[in-house]
Design a protein around this motif. Sequence first.
Motif, PDB file in Angstrom:
ATOM      1  N   LEU A 207      75.613   7.548  33.939  1.00 43.41           N
ATOM      2  CA  LEU A 207      74.348   6.553  33.907  1.00 43.41           C
ATOM      3  C   LEU A 207      74.955   5.140  34.432  1.00 43.41           C
ATOM      4  CD1 LEU A 207      72.619   7.557  30.638  1.00 43.41           C
ATOM      5  CD2 LEU A 207      71.855   8.119  32.803  1.00 43.41           C
ATOM      6  N   ASP A 208      75.965   4.826  33.930  1.00 42.73           N
ATOM      7  CA  ASP A 208      76.443   3.570  34.126  1.00 42.73           C
ATOM      8  C   ASP A 208      77.268   3.429  35.584  1.00 42.73           C
ATOM      9  OD1 ASP A 208      77.164   0.852  33.985  1.00 42.73           O
ATOM     10  OD2 ASP A 208      78.725   1.221  32.872  1.00 42.73           O
ATOM     11  N   HIS A 209      78.226   4.086  35.453  1.00 42.83           N
ATOM     12  CA  HIS A 209      79.462   4.093  36.795  1.00 42.83           C
ATOM     13  C   HIS A 209      78.662   4.828  38.127  1.00 42.83           C
ATOM     14  CE1 HIS A 209      82.960   4.387  39.121  1.00 42.83           C
ATOM     15  NE2 HIS A 209      82.729   5.566  39.192  1.00 42.83           N
TER      16      HIS A 209
ATOM     17  N   LEU B 274      71.963   3.022  36.343  1.00 43.30           N
ATOM     18  CA  LEU B 274      70.470   2.962  35.576  1.00 43.30           C
ATOM     19  C   LEU B 274      70.376   1.601  35.366  1.00 43.30           C
ATOM     20  CD1 LEU B 274      68.488   4.355  34.248  1.00 43.30           C
ATOM     21  CD2 LEU B 274      69.854   4.286  32.056  1.00 43.30           C
ATOM     22  N   GLN B 275      69.275   1.115  35.602  1.00 42.44           N
ATOM     23  CA  GLN B 275      68.914  -0.406  35.550  1.00 42.44           C
ATOM     24  C   GLN B 275      68.031  -0.726  34.360  1.00 42.44           C
ATOM     25  OE1 GLN B 275      70.388  -2.922  37.175  1.00 42.44           O
ATOM     26  NE2 GLN B 275      71.568  -1.194  38.229  1.00 42.44           N
ATOM     27  N   PRO B 276      67.830  -1.713  33.697  1.00 41.82           N
ATOM     28  CA  PRO B 276      66.935  -2.127  32.621  1.00 41.82           C
ATOM     29  C   PRO B 276      65.477  -1.940  33.198  1.00 41.82           C
ATOM     30  CG  PRO B 276      68.434  -3.841  32.738  1.00 41.82           C
ATOM     31  CD  PRO B 276      68.859  -2.993  33.824  1.00 41.82           C
ATOM     32  N   GLY B 277      64.626  -1.302  32.528  1.00 46.67           N
ATOM     33  CA  GLY B 277      63.345  -0.921  32.968  1.00 46.67           C
ATOM     34  C   GLY B 277      63.010   0.042  33.662  1.00 46.67           C
ATOM     35  N   GLU B 278      64.012   0.982  34.337  1.00 51.81           N
ATOM     36  CA  GLU B 278      64.034   2.004  34.864  1.00 51.81           C
ATOM     37  C   GLU B 278      63.641   3.178  33.880  1.00 51.81           C
ATOM     38  OE1 GLU B 278      66.017   2.183  39.204  1.00 51.81           O
ATOM     39  OE2 GLU B 278      67.427   2.469  37.512  1.00 51.81           O
ATOM     40  N   THR B 279      62.944   4.209  34.726  1.00 48.71           N
ATOM     41  CA  THR B 279      62.553   5.516  33.665  1.00 48.71           C
ATOM     42  C   THR B 279      63.511   6.549  33.713  1.00 48.71           C
ATOM     43  OG1 THR B 279      60.135   4.908  33.772  1.00 48.71           O
ATOM     44  CG2 THR B 279      60.813   7.118  33.193  1.00 48.71           C
ATOM     45  N   LEU B 280      64.262   7.074  32.815  1.00 51.79           N
ATOM     46  CA  LEU B 280      65.138   8.055  32.837  1.00 51.79           C
ATOM     47  C   LEU B 280      64.621   9.194  32.418  1.00 51.79           C
ATOM     48  CD1 LEU B 280      68.303   9.138  32.822  1.00 51.79           C
ATOM     49  CD2 LEU B 280      68.405   7.968  30.566  1.00 51.79           C
ATOM     50  N   LEU B 281      64.780  10.305  32.979  1.00 57.20           N
ATOM     51  CA  LEU B 281      64.190  11.633  32.278  1.00 57.20           C
ATOM     52  C   LEU B 281      65.500  12.460  32.013  1.00 57.20           C
ATOM     53  CD1 LEU B 281      62.462  14.029  31.590  1.00 57.20           C
ATOM     54  CD2 LEU B 281      62.675  14.672  34.076  1.00 57.20           C
TER      55      LEU B 281
ATOM     56  N   GLU C 176      70.559   8.204  23.824  1.00 50.43           N
ATOM     57  CA  GLU C 176      70.970   7.026  23.158  1.00 50.43           C
ATOM     58  C   GLU C 176      71.589   5.933  24.064  1.00 50.43           C
ATOM     59  OE1 GLU C 176      73.753   8.747  20.337  1.00 50.43           O
ATOM     60  OE2 GLU C 176      73.388   6.884  19.149  1.00 50.43           O
ATOM     61  N   ILE C 177      72.300   6.404  25.180  1.00 55.87           N
ATOM     62  CA  ILE C 177      72.901   5.369  26.217  1.00 55.87           C
ATOM     63  C   ILE C 177      71.832   4.728  27.110  1.00 55.87           C
ATOM     64  CG2 ILE C 177      74.553   5.298  28.132  1.00 55.87           C
ATOM     65  CD1 ILE C 177      76.321   7.032  26.374  1.00 55.87           C
ATOM     66  N   GLY C 178      70.940   5.526  27.486  1.00 59.08           N
ATOM     67  CA  GLY C 178      69.918   5.036  28.098  1.00 59.08           C
ATOM     68  C   GLY C 178      68.983   4.159  27.414  1.00 59.08           C
ATOM     69  N   LYS C 179      69.069   4.081  26.436  1.00 63.87           N
ATOM     70  CA  LYS C 179      68.012   3.126  25.436  1.00 63.87           C
ATOM     71  C   LYS C 179      69.020   1.720  25.441  1.00 63.87           C
ATOM     72  CE  LYS C 179      64.749   3.022  24.235  1.00 63.87           C
ATOM     73  NZ  LYS C 179      63.619   2.431  25.097  1.00 63.87           N
ATOM     74  N   GLN C 180      70.167   1.996  25.036  1.00 63.83           N
ATOM     75  CA  GLN C 180      71.203   1.024  25.220  1.00 63.83           C
ATOM     76  C   GLN C 180      71.302   0.021  26.494  1.00 63.83           C
ATOM     77  OE1 GLN C 180      72.974  -0.314  22.544  1.00 63.83           O
ATOM     78  NE2 GLN C 180      72.291   1.079  21.427  1.00 63.83           N
ATOM     79  N   MET C 181      70.971   0.970  27.518  1.00 63.61           N
ATOM     80  CA  MET C 181      70.994   0.149  28.886  1.00 63.61           C
ATOM     81  C   MET C 181      69.747  -0.464  29.194  1.00 63.61           C
ATOM     82  SD  MET C 181      73.640   2.987  31.116  1.00 63.61           S
ATOM     83  CE  MET C 181      73.782   1.781  32.541  1.00 63.61           C
ATOM     84  N   GLY C 182      68.591  -0.251  28.343  1.00 67.18           N
ATOM     85  CA  GLY C 182      67.385  -0.645  28.522  1.00 67.18           C
ATOM     86  C   GLY C 182      66.278   0.021  29.470  1.00 67.18           C
ATOM     87  N   ALA C 183      66.812   1.350  29.623  1.00 62.29           N
ATOM     88  CA  ALA C 183      65.876   2.160  30.259  1.00 62.29           C
ATOM     89  C   ALA C 183      64.579   2.634  29.269  1.00 62.29           C
ATOM     90  CB  ALA C 183      66.361   3.436  30.833  1.00 62.29           C
ATOM     91  N   ARG C 184      63.699   2.857  29.927  1.00 66.03           N
ATOM     92  CA  ARG C 184      62.446   3.713  29.055  1.00 66.03           C
ATOM     93  C   ARG C 184      63.069   5.286  29.426  1.00 66.03           C
ATOM     94  NH1 ARG C 184      56.441   5.219  30.872  1.00 66.03           N
ATOM     95  NH2 ARG C 184      57.333   5.693  32.926  1.00 66.03           N
ATOM     96  N   VAL C 185      63.096   5.901  28.036  1.00 68.18           N
ATOM     97  CA  VAL C 185      63.608   7.314  28.126  1.00 68.18           C
ATOM     98  C   VAL C 185      62.527   8.423  27.935  1.00 68.18           C
ATOM     99  CG1 VAL C 185      65.221   8.867  27.058  1.00 68.18           C
ATOM    100  CG2 VAL C 185      65.895   6.301  27.610  1.00 68.18           C
ATOM    101  N   ILE C 186      62.615   9.463  28.769  1.00 67.45           N
ATOM    102  CA  ILE C 186      61.680  10.372  28.664  1.00 67.45           C
ATOM    103  C   ILE C 186      62.523  11.663  28.415  1.00 67.45           C
ATOM    104  CG2 ILE C 186      59.903  12.207  29.271  1.00 67.45           C
ATOM    105  CD1 ILE C 186      59.216   9.977  31.704  1.00 67.45           C
ATOM    106  N   ALA C 187      62.576  12.353  26.986  1.00 65.77           N
ATOM    107  CA  ALA C 187      63.345  13.382  26.408  1.00 65.77           C
ATOM    108  C   ALA C 187      62.616  14.740  26.590  1.00 65.77           C
ATOM    109  CB  ALA C 187      63.819  13.004  25.112  1.00 65.77           C
ATOM    110  N   CYS C 188      63.371  15.739  27.279  1.00 68.13           N
ATOM    111  CA  CYS C 188      62.626  17.141  27.335  1.00 68.13           C
ATOM    112  C   CYS C 188      63.674  18.074  26.460  1.00 68.13           C
ATOM    113  CB  CYS C 188      62.648  17.235  28.734  1.00 68.13           C
ATOM    114  SG  CYS C 188      62.067  18.997  29.089  1.00 68.13           S
ATOM    115  N   ALA C 189      63.036  18.712  25.593  1.00 63.86           N
ATOM    116  CA  ALA C 189      63.749  19.759  24.743  1.00 63.86           C
ATOM    117  C   ALA C 189      62.771  20.775  24.298  1.00 63.86           C
ATOM    118  CB  ALA C 189      64.450  19.058  23.700  1.00 63.86           C
ATOM    119  N   ARG C 190      63.360  21.739  23.926  1.00 65.43           N
ATOM    120  CA  ARG C 190      62.271  22.959  23.357  1.00 65.43           C
ATOM    121  C   ARG C 190      62.180  23.036  21.753  1.00 65.43           C
ATOM    122  NH1 ARG C 190      64.284  28.790  23.320  1.00 65.43           N
ATOM    123  NH2 ARG C 190      66.049  27.457  22.205  1.00 65.43           N
ATOM    124  N   GLY C 191      60.808  22.494  21.750  1.00 64.68           N
ATOM    125  CA  GLY C 191      60.433  22.824  20.327  1.00 64.68           C
ATOM    126  C   GLY C 191      60.280  21.417  19.546  1.00 64.68           C
TER     127      GLY C 191
END
Length: 320
Positions: free
Chosen positions: A129-131, A135-142, A156-171
């Motif tokens: 996400l970094d190197h 990823l920039q603050p305010g971007e949307t990360l799926l 967790e790291i996406g949130k630390q970097m200031g992104a809006r995070v959409i998480a996809c998992a089962r159940g």
Amino acid sequence: MRAYHLPAKGAEPLLTDLPRPTPGPGEIRVRIAACGLNFADLLMIKGAYQDTPEPPFTLGMEVAGTVDALGPGTDGPAPGTRIAVFGGQGGLADYGCFPAARAVPLPDAMSFADAAAFQVAYGTSHVALDHKARLQPGETLLVLGAAGGVGLTAVEIGKQMGARVIACARGADKLAVAQEAGADHLIDAATQDIRDVCRALGGVDVVYDPVGGDQFTAALRACNPEARILTIGFASGDVPQIPANHLLVKNITVMGLYWGGYLKFRPEVVTQSMATLFDWYAAGRLRPHVSHLLPLEQAAEALDLLRLRKSTGKVVVTLT
Ligand SMILES: NC(=O)c1ccc[n+]([C@@H]2O[C@H](COP(=O)([O-])OP(=O)(O)OC[C@H]3O[C@@H](n4cnc5c(N)ncnc54)[C@H](OP(=O)(O)O)[C@@H]3O)[C@@H](O)[C@H]2O)c1
């Protein structure tokens, strides 16, 4: 000493008794306290991982424990130091020899279980996400596979970097774990359409994909112009075939990311990333999630938890 060993190609791993290893030049011997399991262990058993050692070998890629002896010409870390180290193999045993240069001394407050769960999962997501994707603050990360070993750390790291995070998992249970790690929006992969939900949320700028297959295709269709897609792995077993015309039309970049590769060709990327991650851990900004801790005698059951998609975050095997 006890070791969970793969005796030959195509054979089943078994718990066996082996001599305690002797550290070579540049190596430390570690009295192993905990070993973090990885999806790659399953692939290694099948001989399907890109860095599978030639059998026989002992499984277990990353460990935490105490330095027990130094090889010739090795000047530290000193015996008695609590460390974590990535060896790529040899971790599911009472003792293992690993490169001294890769050993990371542990903060006093860090448990061996947290340390054994830390390096591959957080290291992969942070370098990605970094190197790599910047990823920039305010971007949307799926994040796909968002309750799994690497996926949960990407949330967790996406949130630390200031992104809006959409998480996809089962159940619902897995989604609750992703929400606890900071996800802003949740997609149930079993019942919801990834593309439709992401589009309704304004599209995505960065995709973190350890799953592949149909989920990759849906994520590609949810991308905004100039999106970056991080190809992390293929837990679905299906390696996506990418229509390059879609990349062209939307100015999308697909990036392969192999953390273990950096250890070989640019180790300083991993070293710098680890220093940041240990600082974040010390500041209470990262909370490793270990869903199951099992003793070495239950290594087969521990691997089954991964194989059967029953774990969240990491599965750790304890040796003391
Ligand atoms: N590139 C790198 O440097 C790097 C580093 C570490 C791992 N990886 C790769 O990333 C992938 C995930 O590793 P991990 O350690 O996070 O594994 P994990 O803890 O088992 O998580 C994998 C996730 O993938 C999802 N999944 C979807 N379809 C699946 C299927 N058919 N079988 C199993 N899981 C499926 C599961 O979530 P749901 O049940 O919620 O769908 C599961 O939580 C693996 O391919 C691994 O090799 C790559």
